[in-house]
Design an enzyme around this catalytic site. Sequence first.
Site, PDB file in Angstrom:
ATOM      1  N   ASN A 109      36.738  47.838  40.752  1.00  0.00           N
ATOM      2  CA  ASN A 109      36.024  46.600  41.038  1.00  0.00           C
ATOM      3  C   ASN A 109      34.856  46.847  42.005  1.00  0.00           C
ATOM      4  OD1 ASN A 109      38.694  45.874  43.193  1.00  0.00           O
ATOM      5  ND2 ASN A 109      36.629  45.962  43.992  1.00  0.00           N
ATOM      6  N   LYS A 151      35.736  41.900  43.765  1.00  0.00           N
ATOM      7  CA  LYS A 151      36.627  41.434  44.832  1.00  0.00           C
ATOM      8  C   LYS A 151      35.771  40.880  45.958  1.00  0.00           C
ATOM      9  CE  LYS A 151      39.927  43.094  48.298  1.00  0.00           C
ATOM     10  NZ  LYS A 151      40.809  44.201  48.712  1.00  0.00           N
ATOM     11  N   LYS A 153      35.553  39.096  49.696  1.00  0.00           N
ATOM     12  CA  LYS A 153      36.199  38.752  50.961  1.00  0.00           C
ATOM     13  C   LYS A 153      35.811  37.324  51.333  1.00  0.00           C
ATOM     14  CE  LYS A 153      38.232  42.628  52.403  1.00  0.00           C
ATOM     15  NZ  LYS A 153      39.641  42.726  52.846  1.00  0.00           N
ATOM     16  N   VAL A 189      42.055  37.106  51.207  1.00  0.00           N
ATOM     17  CA  VAL A 189      42.101  36.224  52.371  1.00  0.00           C
ATOM     18  C   VAL A 189      42.671  36.935  53.597  1.00  0.00           C
ATOM     19  CG1 VAL A 189      42.786  33.910  53.143  1.00  0.00           C
ATOM     20  CG2 VAL A 189      42.471  34.345  50.721  1.00  0.00           C
ATOM     21  N   ASN A 190      43.276  38.129  53.410  1.00  0.00           N
ATOM     22  CA  ASN A 190      43.864  38.895  54.515  1.00  0.00           C
ATOM     23  C   ASN A 190      44.873  38.090  55.326  1.00  0.00           C
ATOM     24  OD1 ASN A 190      40.764  40.434  54.601  1.00  0.00           O
ATOM     25  ND2 ASN A 190      42.614  41.641  54.400  1.00  0.00           N
ATOM     26  N   GLU A 216      44.378  37.611  46.806  1.00  0.00           N
ATOM     27  CA  GLU A 216      45.102  38.643  47.533  1.00  0.00           C
ATOM     28  C   GLU A 216      45.512  38.153  48.916  1.00  0.00           C
ATOM     29  OE1 GLU A 216      44.075  43.094  49.284  1.00  0.00           O
ATOM     30  OE2 GLU A 216      43.266  42.504  47.325  1.00  0.00           O
ATOM     31  N   ASP A 239      49.358  42.404  49.648  1.00  0.00           N
ATOM     32  CA  ASP A 239      48.806  43.599  50.291  1.00  0.00           C
ATOM     33  C   ASP A 239      49.523  43.833  51.611  1.00  0.00           C
ATOM     34  OD1 ASP A 239      47.345  45.614  51.476  1.00  0.00           O
ATOM     35  OD2 ASP A 239      45.509  44.476  51.692  1.00  0.00           O
ATOM     36  N   LYS A 263      47.754  50.969  48.936  1.00  0.00           N
ATOM     37  CA  LYS A 263      46.751  51.759  49.637  1.00  0.00           C
ATOM     38  C   LYS A 263      47.417  53.052  50.093  1.00  0.00           C
ATOM     39  CE  LYS A 263      43.984  47.778  51.034  1.00  0.00           C
ATOM     40  NZ  LYS A 263      43.430  46.966  52.136  1.00  0.00           N
TER      41      LYS A 263
END
Length: 393
Positions: A109, A151, A153, A189-190, A216, A239, A263
Amino acid sequence: MTIPNRGPASASARARGELDLDALRAGVGGRLLAGIDQAVVWDVAMRTPFRGLTRRDGVLLHGPAGWGELAPFWDYDADACAPWLAAALEQATVGTTDLPRYRQTVPVNITVPAVAPDRARALIAAAGASTATGPARSASRRPDAVPVTVKIKVTGARLSERQALAADMERIEAVRDAIGPRGRIRIDVNGAWDLETARKLLPLLDTAAQGLEYVEQPCGSTQALADLRRLVNIPIAADESIRLSADPLAVTRLDAADVAVLKVAPLGGVRRCLALVERLGLPAVVSSAIDTSVGIGAGVALAAALPELEHACGLGTVRLLARDVAVPSAVPANGALPVRPVHVSRALLRSASADAEVTSRWQARLAHIAAALQRRREREVADPGRAVAGLRL
């Protein structure tokens, strides 16, 4: 020219950015770093600020299998960094050539940070993926080509934060305009939202995107992800609930996600990721942590070793760095990265090497990280039940 295997340099012969391996080995008894013959600190500017960063730095470790990368963010403590060192050591001392390879290329991506709409369009155009009006809308993209995936942020704004929320929506709309109706949009969105905020805002952002591939980590807790998944008809990717959790398998137990984001570095290496995704039983997306091509190479190896790969991976972040250390650089072409060895260039590594101050900081930091990894391994040997997901680091 690539850098060959060579013995450790003396203090007087160490080049810019090189760490004192003898001092590091003395601090951890020599066991962890026994196979490492060179450690070089790199420090480069970023083309686009990301996570508030304008520079990125890390350490490249050289061993019998080649180069490994250790580049945890500076707000991570030594214990949180231990898996990153384990991953770098795996890459440098064991490598990945013995792993299965189910594909020769990995779909990737485009990553768009929290930037203005015009900058978002420029990033997509720079990746050669724009399908909007104007010269970039190219008849060169075949109708049957793999759709572009982006993707984005988002700031994690609340409903009351109208300006930030409007900026998120404008960025998403600009990306949709740039990639056209066939393109796929995912947002990250973390973990910034609580459940109620996510329930209210996701439909708005889904509308702005004209349909999200997935969101995410919209909420911080795994339970909140599970609750949200029952309230919205938008796929959810986990994540932080995987890589920062003492119990990542809760994602599966609670039926909290549709996709697992992996990751390599924060999860402790390629082999540990493969074992974890098998336990999770979810479709996987392999992502990066703004690495050089060395770190990206480990992610590509993981993606190639997954029996199934349904989604584009987040491994196109070398573009965010002003310079790299490898030739060729791990920059996607036509939305994909080839599965191939990484060749570190002597000239590029020299130009990216850190100054004395950053090198000194890493000398002390790596000593603490190595000690933390050694302690964790000793604990897990003494009590296997303490290993996260049953997988010893």
